[in-house]
Design a protein around this motif. Structure first.
Motif, mmCIF file in Angstrom:
data_model
loop_
_atom_site.group_PDB
_atom_site.id
_atom_site.type_symbol
_atom_site.label_atom_id
_atom_site.label_comp_id
_atom_site.label_asym_id
_atom_site.label_seq_id
_atom_site.Cartn_x
_atom_site.Cartn_y
_atom_site.Cartn_z
ATOM 1 N N SER A 125 0.805 -1.213 0.000
ATOM 2 C CA SER A 125 0.000 0.000 0.000
ATOM 3 C C SER A 125 0.845 1.272 0.000
ATOM 4 C CB SER A 125 -0.957 0.000 1.189
ATOM 5 O OG SER A 125 -0.241 -0.139 2.390
ATOM 6 N N TYR A 126 1.662 1.475 1.012
ATOM 7 C CA TYR A 126 2.385 2.737 1.134
ATOM 8 C C TYR A 126 3.689 2.753 0.350
ATOM 9 C CZ TYR A 126 -0.954 3.299 4.884
ATOM 10 O OH TYR A 126 -2.108 3.366 5.592
ATOM 11 N N THR A 127 4.435 1.680 0.429
ATOM 12 C CA THR A 127 5.720 1.609 -0.259
ATOM 13 C C THR A 127 5.827 0.272 -0.986
ATOM 14 O OG1 THR A 127 6.699 0.813 1.800
ATOM 15 C CG2 THR A 127 6.950 3.154 1.322
ATOM 16 N N PRO A 128 5.241 0.172 -2.168
ATOM 17 C CA PRO A 128 5.166 -1.116 -2.859
ATOM 18 C C PRO A 128 6.508 -1.673 -3.334
ATOM 19 C CG PRO A 128 4.392 0.646 -4.264
ATOM 20 C CD PRO A 128 4.625 1.244 -2.903
ATOM 21 N N ASP A 129 7.571 -0.913 -3.236
ATOM 22 C CA ASP A 129 8.873 -1.387 -3.713
ATOM 23 C C ASP A 129 9.802 -1.795 -2.578
ATOM 24 O OD1 ASP A 129 9.120 1.200 -2.792
ATOM 25 O OD2 ASP A 129 10.544 1.798 -4.335
ATOM 26 N N THR A 130 9.256 -2.049 -1.400
ATOM 27 C CA THR A 130 10.084 -2.437 -0.260
ATOM 28 C C THR A 130 9.615 -3.764 0.332
ATOM 29 O OG1 THR A 130 8.686 -1.222 1.293
ATOM 30 C CG2 THR A 130 10.570 -0.040 0.374
ATOM 31 N N VAL A 131 10.509 -4.398 1.064
ATOM 32 C CA VAL A 131 10.182 -5.643 1.757
ATOM 33 C C VAL A 131 9.367 -5.301 2.998
ATOM 34 C CG1 VAL A 131 11.154 -7.629 2.973
ATOM 35 C CG2 VAL A 131 12.293 -6.734 0.930
ATOM 36 N N ALA A 132 8.327 -6.071 3.262
ATOM 37 C CA ALA A 132 7.520 -5.874 4.443
ATOM 38 C C ALA A 132 8.361 -6.059 5.703
ATOM 39 C CB ALA A 132 6.347 -6.844 4.446
ATOM 40 N N ASP A 133 8.078 -5.272 6.738
ATOM 41 C CA ASP A 133 8.862 -5.337 7.980
ATOM 42 C C ASP A 133 8.914 -6.740 8.565
ATOM 43 O OD1 ASP A 133 9.398 -2.641 7.855
ATOM 44 O OD2 ASP A 133 7.789 -2.085 9.240
ATOM 45 N N PHE A 134 7.802 -7.458 8.508
ATOM 46 C CA PHE A 134 7.736 -8.782 9.122
ATOM 47 C C PHE A 134 8.394 -9.875 8.276
ATOM 48 C CE2 PHE A 134 3.939 -8.330 6.550
ATOM 49 C CZ PHE A 134 3.922 -9.516 5.842
ATOM 50 N N SER A 135 8.634 -9.602 6.989
ATOM 51 C CA SER A 135 9.155 -10.633 6.106
ATOM 52 C C SER A 135 10.595 -10.989 6.447
ATOM 53 C CB SER A 135 9.078 -10.179 4.652
ATOM 54 O OG SER A 135 9.469 -11.221 3.780
ATOM 55 N N SER A 136 10.871 -12.276 6.539
ATOM 56 C CA SER A 136 12.234 -12.716 6.816
ATOM 57 C C SER A 136 13.144 -12.375 5.650
ATOM 58 C CB SER A 136 12.269 -14.219 7.070
ATOM 59 O OG SER A 136 11.557 -14.543 8.234
ATOM 60 N N ARG A 137 14.436 -12.213 5.965
ATOM 61 C CA ARG A 137 15.439 -11.831 4.967
ATOM 62 C C ARG A 137 16.666 -12.719 5.124
ATOM 63 N NH1 ARG A 137 12.920 -8.047 7.391
ATOM 64 N NH2 ARG A 137 12.119 -6.161 6.481
#
Length: 120
Positions: free
Chosen positions: A107-119
């Motif tokens: 929604s707000y920043t479609p080009d970023t990884v979600a905070d909760f998503s593992s990396r």
């Protein structure tokens, strides 16, 4: 194979190729989508990961996807809660031959990884 256990959790066999992948493969499946995994910090190459990679090596026309996980906001594998999610992908998403899929903001920043998503 039934992943469910009596308490409502999931119970995944260590030998996934014998218990899950080969039975489905023998029935014609070539794409496997898995939206489950272990929690960080199990981000090491364990028996389950080795087993899945061997299956994918042997049956190279298959594609197996795993979710990256939801431990991205829990800090890194050194126990520092820095919010970066470094090294927060758990097994079996760390397999060498799978496609690991993380979550993106929509929604707000479609080009970023979600905070909760593992990396990685």
């Amino acid at each position: 194979y039934d992943f469910g256990d009596a308490s409502g959790g999931i119970s995944v066999p260590t030998d996934m190729s014998t218990n899950i992948l080969y039975p489905a493969y023998n029935e014609g499946a070539r794409i496997f989508s898995n939206s489950w995994g272990s929690s960080a910090p199990t981000n090491y190459y364990n028996t389950r990961a080795i087993n899945i990679d061997q299956f994918l090596y042997d049956e190279d026309e298959t594609l197996t996807l795993f979710s990256a996980g939801n431990s991205g906001d829990e800090g890194d594998d050194y126990g520092t809660a820095d919010g970066t999610g470094d090294a927060s992908i758990g097994s079996p998403a760390i397999c060498k031959n799978v496609l690991t899929v993380g979550a993106a903001e929509t929604s707000y920043t479609p080009d970023t990884v979600a905070d909760f998503s593992s990396r990685g």
